[in-house]
Motif scaffolding. Sequence first.
Motif, mmCIF file in Angstrom:
data_model
loop_
_atom_site.group_PDB
_atom_site.id
_atom_site.type_symbol
_atom_site.label_atom_id
_atom_site.label_comp_id
_atom_site.label_asym_id
_atom_site.label_seq_id
_atom_site.Cartn_x
_atom_site.Cartn_y
_atom_site.Cartn_z
ATOM 1 N N TRP A 26 48.299 13.612 56.120
ATOM 2 C CA TRP A 26 46.713 13.264 56.352
ATOM 3 C C TRP A 26 46.493 14.386 55.826
ATOM 4 O O TRP A 26 46.870 15.672 55.645
ATOM 5 N N THR A 42 42.922 10.302 55.795
ATOM 6 C CA THR A 42 43.945 9.447 55.196
ATOM 7 C C THR A 42 44.047 8.341 54.441
ATOM 8 O O THR A 42 42.616 7.943 54.221
ATOM 9 N N SER A 61 40.389 7.843 59.464
ATOM 10 C CA SER A 61 40.524 6.983 60.026
ATOM 11 C C SER A 61 40.546 5.337 61.006
ATOM 12 O O SER A 61 41.126 4.607 60.630
ATOM 13 N N GLY A 103 43.901 4.135 58.889
ATOM 14 C CA GLY A 103 44.758 5.342 60.594
ATOM 15 C C GLY A 103 45.579 5.311 61.206
ATOM 16 O O GLY A 103 47.260 5.250 61.154
#
Length: 658
Positions: free
Chosen positions: A37, A61, A249, A273
Amino acid sequence: MIAPELQESGGEYRVIAQRSRDDREGFWLEAAARIDWSVPPSAALEERSETEWRWFPGGRTNVCANALDRHVAAGRGDDTALIYDSAMTGTRARFSYAELRDRVARFAGALRAVGVAAGDRVLIYCPMTPEAVIAMLACARIGAIHSVVFGGFAANELAVRIQDAKPRAVVTSSGGIEPNRTVAYLPLVRSALDICGGGASSVETVIVHDREAVPGSAADYAEDREIAWHDWASLEADAALADPVPMRSEDPLYILYTSGTTGSPKGVVRDSGGYAVALSWAMRNIYDFGPGDTIFTASDVGWVVGHSFIVYGPLLAGGTTVLYEGKPVGTPDAGAFWRVLSEYRAKILSTAPTALRAIRREDPELDALAGYDLSSLRAVYLAGERMDPETWHWVNDGLRVPVVDHWWQTETGWPICANPLGIETLPAKAGSTSLPMPGFDVRVVDSTGRDITAPGVEGNIAIRLPLPPGALLEIWGSRQRFVDSYLSAFPGYYATGDAGHFDEDGYLFVMGRTDDVINVAGHRLSTGQLEEVLTAHPAVAECAVIGVHDDLKGQRAAGFVTLKHGETVVREELAGQLVRLVRERIGPVAAFRDVTIVDRLPKTRSGKILRKTMRQIVDGEPYTVPATIEDPGVVDALIEALAATVSAPATQTVAVPR
């Protein structure tokens, strides 16, 4: 996750499943720590309402970076990421993680050069070639949302997806190759754009991979003043490498349209995510797969299986994935899968039951296995259509490795139920999808939504909300449609559309779609239950059972069977034997007396038998053949077979050539 009143099997699995219930937050944050991340999430789950939730809020991410860059950074850049094997052209190619990262970064730069940015949609319409994988990962790299459409879909079906997703760019190929023909894609793309209104559509750019085996190139459309047509190689040659873009995410990674959609497509939205975390957990714990392992997923990138277990899952896990262009039989023979497994030392075969039934029909004794070394194979995973016990035993006895008939859907993105070989190998039960995976609180409910979960009690299979990471967040463009389609039938639950029951050990048996349940004089019978009996006959290769109208009983069961190659039967004798089998094992309540022998069953390209369409044909109702059908001519052949069955003499002999 199964009902607490049901006995759970397995020691390690039981501990992990229990923890996922008791400490959901800790369980999924620990799973999230296995991916990279740029900004770690502040929590595992944010529940905004009973019908809306988000996984790993606050986290940022990039799925492409997790699939490629981090493995290169860890010193595994020379490891093989992707193997391309085309039985259609004889082409073989390998891409290391470093090579694939650079190809993806370059094409991501090409997408940027034509104006594609984070949040834009890109429609990918490609055959099973490396360019399809590269395009998917390139979109993920820059935060564009890809929508892969199965190569060869008709122009109208392509058009309705363009109209729904409103992509800025289309990435395609000159065409695909089938065993007996080539399919030119560019005329289909041009026609779809014309249906959408040409320059009035959202598409600004079409990028064409020029495939030597299929005529057609971007140059053929160079005079188009409404849309820019670019040659892939030329565009890529001038592009700069693009770095990964950190995405929230909850940002969509892709839109995937469910099979069978017509007119009003239903685009499943997958987040970034949650999907990455779920697949990372699944590859490790369900498939026992990681660096150094090879998986051969015999599917297509146009389906969810291809998204999750050809492209994203294996690469997130750091292993090797095989991209195969070919068929289970006929390219060149029934040993095609065994060749691929042997040549690339694959640990896992993932495919649809229909593929194995096709192999069984051609090679019931598995003679084609001779000469292939499958000592590397550790397990076979099946999904897409219920696996009948007879074929399960055939492949289990023939390959002598665990056969996992796991169950999941386009909407869930990863298995709802499975045998988690990465945790422990649980006892297998033919006909069962095994046990629910962490995050999936699977229940059986009646038509009113009342929880009736208990051993042996059949009903609607539903999943208690919220759904786990990796499952759909909504339907593209319509949150209300998501609620209406999946969450309104049984408030507090996701309606799977499947029917089934648990046994006393907590194993789930999925017996078929809820609309495939047959009501015979008030008695509910599942098609799966009846099909198990028919496939037990030694001459039957594959079958489908449907409920047809009956003036007295409401419905009665009718069976359609294909025969193993080399079998010769008297139609009336076979019908009598099958009727007796059903009476012996199910009982006279099934009122089973109709048997039709056919050459092939109508199926979608993903292997699902079109039972609803078959029922409509038999009952004389209006029907529409779904765009996803594998071979439209099978429907005409089915109608002819029905007519022949009605008029055929009782002594008619039916032979299937070897």
